[in-house]
Design an enzyme around this catalytic site. Structure first.
Site, PDB file in Angstrom:
ATOM      1  N   ASN A  10       8.266  -3.422   8.356  1.00 25.20           N
ATOM      2  CA  ASN A  10       8.674  -2.752   9.594  1.00 25.20           C
ATOM      3  C   ASN A  10      10.189  -2.869   9.709  1.00 25.20           C
ATOM      4  O   ASN A  10      10.705  -3.938  10.004  1.00 25.20           O
ATOM      5  CB  ASN A  10       7.977  -3.441  10.778  1.00 25.20           C
ATOM      6  CG  ASN A  10       8.494  -2.943  12.115  1.00 25.20           C
ATOM      7  OD1 ASN A  10       9.109  -1.872  12.184  1.00 25.20           O
ATOM      8  ND2 ASN A  10       8.253  -3.700  13.175  1.00 25.20           N
ATOM      9  N   LYS A  12      12.094  -1.595  11.857  1.00 26.72           N
ATOM     10  CA  LYS A  12      12.550  -1.476  13.251  1.00 26.72           C
ATOM     11  C   LYS A  12      13.686  -0.444  13.321  1.00 26.72           C
ATOM     12  O   LYS A  12      13.669   0.524  12.570  1.00 26.72           O
ATOM     13  CB  LYS A  12      12.974  -2.839  13.797  1.00 26.72           C
ATOM     14  CG  LYS A  12      11.929  -3.927  13.505  1.00 26.72           C
ATOM     15  CD  LYS A  12      12.119  -5.162  14.292  1.00 26.72           C
ATOM     16  CE  LYS A  12      11.175  -6.231  13.766  1.00 26.72           C
ATOM     17  NZ  LYS A  12      10.921  -7.294  14.697  1.00 26.72           N
ATOM     18  N   HIS A  95       2.815  -2.535  18.603  1.00 28.45           N
ATOM     19  CA  HIS A  95       3.704  -3.636  18.178  1.00 28.45           C
ATOM     20  C   HIS A  95       4.205  -4.394  19.410  1.00 28.45           C
ATOM     21  O   HIS A  95       4.394  -3.797  20.473  1.00 28.45           O
ATOM     22  CB  HIS A  95       4.886  -3.063  17.383  1.00 28.45           C
ATOM     23  CG  HIS A  95       5.721  -4.138  16.747  1.00 28.45           C
ATOM     24  ND1 HIS A  95       6.705  -4.805  17.425  1.00 28.45           N
ATOM     25  CD2 HIS A  95       5.688  -4.679  15.505  1.00 28.45           C
ATOM     26  CE1 HIS A  95       7.260  -5.712  16.618  1.00 28.45           C
ATOM     27  NE2 HIS A  95       6.654  -5.648  15.448  1.00 28.45           N
ATOM     28  N   GLU A 166       0.175 -10.904  15.155  1.00 22.31           N
ATOM     29  CA  GLU A 166       1.585 -11.279  15.196  1.00 22.31           C
ATOM     30  C   GLU A 166       1.865 -12.076  16.464  1.00 22.31           C
ATOM     31  O   GLU A 166       2.039 -11.488  17.549  1.00 22.31           O
ATOM     32  CB  GLU A 166       2.462 -10.029  15.213  1.00 22.31           C
ATOM     33  CG  GLU A 166       2.307  -9.138  14.009  1.00 22.31           C
ATOM     34  CD  GLU A 166       3.565  -8.330  13.770  1.00 22.31           C
ATOM     35  OE1 GLU A 166       4.222  -8.582  12.766  1.00 22.31           O
ATOM     36  OE2 GLU A 166       3.908  -7.490  14.612  1.00 22.31           O
ATOM     37  N   SER A 212       8.092 -13.740  11.168  1.00 24.34           N
ATOM     38  CA  SER A 212       9.039 -14.509  10.352  1.00 24.34           C
ATOM     39  C   SER A 212       8.511 -14.826   8.957  1.00 24.34           C
ATOM     40  O   SER A 212       8.740 -15.923   8.434  1.00 24.34           O
ATOM     41  CB  SER A 212       9.474 -15.782  11.096  1.00 24.34           C
ATOM     42  OG  SER A 212      10.165 -15.434  12.285  1.00 24.34           O
TER      43      SER A 212
HETATM   44  C1  PEP Z   1       7.643  -7.508  12.966  1.00 25.63           C
HETATM   45  O1  PEP Z   1       8.565  -6.771  13.272  1.00 25.63           O
HETATM   46  O2  PEP Z   1       6.474  -7.111  13.071  1.00 25.63           O
HETATM   47  C2  PEP Z   1       7.939  -8.847  12.472  1.00 25.63           C
HETATM   48  C3  PEP Z   1       6.945  -9.621  12.154  1.00 25.63           C
HETATM   49  O3  PEP Z   1       9.255  -9.198  12.396  1.00 25.63           O
HETATM   50  P1  PEP Z   1       9.861 -10.504  11.645  1.00 25.63           P
HETATM   51  O4  PEP Z   1       9.232 -10.548  10.276  1.00 25.63           O
HETATM   52  O5  PEP Z   1      11.327 -10.276  11.594  1.00 25.63           O
HETATM   53  O6  PEP Z   1       9.466 -11.701  12.456  1.00 25.63           O
END
Ligand code: PEP
Length: 254
Positions: A10, A12, A95, A166, A212
């Site tokens: 992702n 973003k 999300h 998540e 992360s």
């Molecule tokens: C995400 O955007 O779904 C995500 C898990 O971000 P990150 O890996 O940066 O925590």
């Protein structure tokens, strides 16, 4: 039952067009044909056409970061699922940044999910608890509420359906859930799916962990029995780390 793990990046709202094209080209060179894992990239909307062009004919797939359920109309700034169909195969739905930064409600998530399923695209339905909810012991209730709301008018899940677990406190914070917490919570998600549908549906569903993930922790997370791949934010922006994560997930599944 064997579930094919799926790793999605992702991006973003990151990367200008040139950098996005360069990353897509490098990812194709690094990951095309990788066995044992499905790989999806989710660039910002304006670069989805580039992504589809640059990845055509490869095993890499393209996903949208969000959709809007109405097919067209006076909805300034929105991009409909119908408009994305044909360019993307996947779409992240619900999300945590949609829910917590833009105030998306469970009902909106449910409508977006429905639109994506109806169009034959593969949703990646994201759910997760806030830090305070983890701390006060309500994680399971929150996940159940988010899942049941999203499935309100879904009778049957499409084959290979994807839920992304998540924890909000782990997204973009560097605070990864421990493999034990991630595994236990993904098992809880699977149990909720079994209650809502049936055991076979729950067994067939793919549950990603996100929060992360990086090149160092990917293998242990992806190796947990109820984790069927990873949803990756920050580490998906560099070819080296995303390549390592996809290869770790493929290795963990082998
Ligand atoms: C995400 O955007 O779904 C995500 C898990 O971000 P990150 O890996 O940066 O925590």
């Amino acid at each position: 039952m064997a579930r094919t793990p799926i790793v999605a990046g992702n991006w973003k709202m990151h990367l200008a067009r040139g950098a996005a094209r360069e990353l897509l080209t490098t990812l194709r060179a690094n990951l095309d044909g990788l066995q044992g894992v499905e790989v999806v990239v989710c660039p910002p909307s304006p670069w989805l056409g580039d992504a589809a062009d640059l990845l055509r004919g490869s095993t890499l797939r393209v996903g949208a970061q969000n959709v809007y359920w109405e097919s067209h109309g006076a909805f300034t700034g929105e991009v409909s699922a119908a408009m994305l169909a044909g360019t993307v195969d996947f779409a992240i739905i619900g999300h945590s940044e949609r829910r917590h930064v833009f105030g998306e409600t469970d009902e909106q998530t449910q409508r977006n999910l429905r639109a994506v399923i109806d169009l034959g695209m593969q949703p990646m339905l994201a759910v997760g608890e806030l830090r305070a909810q983890r701390e006060d012991g309500s994680t399971n209730d929150v996940l159940r509420r988010q899942l049941l709301a999203a499935f309100q008018d879904v009778d049957r899940l499409p084959e290979g359906f994807i839920v992304a677990y998540e924890p909000v406190w782990a997204i973009g914070t560097g605070l990864t859930a421990t493999p034990e917490i991630a595994q236990a919570t993904c098992a809880d998600v699977r149990a909720i799916l079994a209650d809502r549908f049936d055991a076979a549906t729950a067994e067939a569903c793919r549950i990603q962990y996100g929060g992360s993930v990086n090149a160092e922790n990917a293998a242990i997370l992806a190796g947990q029995p109820d984790i069927d791949g990873l949803l990756v934010g920050g580490a998906a922006l560099q070819a080296e780390s995303f390549t390592a994560i996809c290869k770790a997930a493929a290795g963990a599944a082998a």
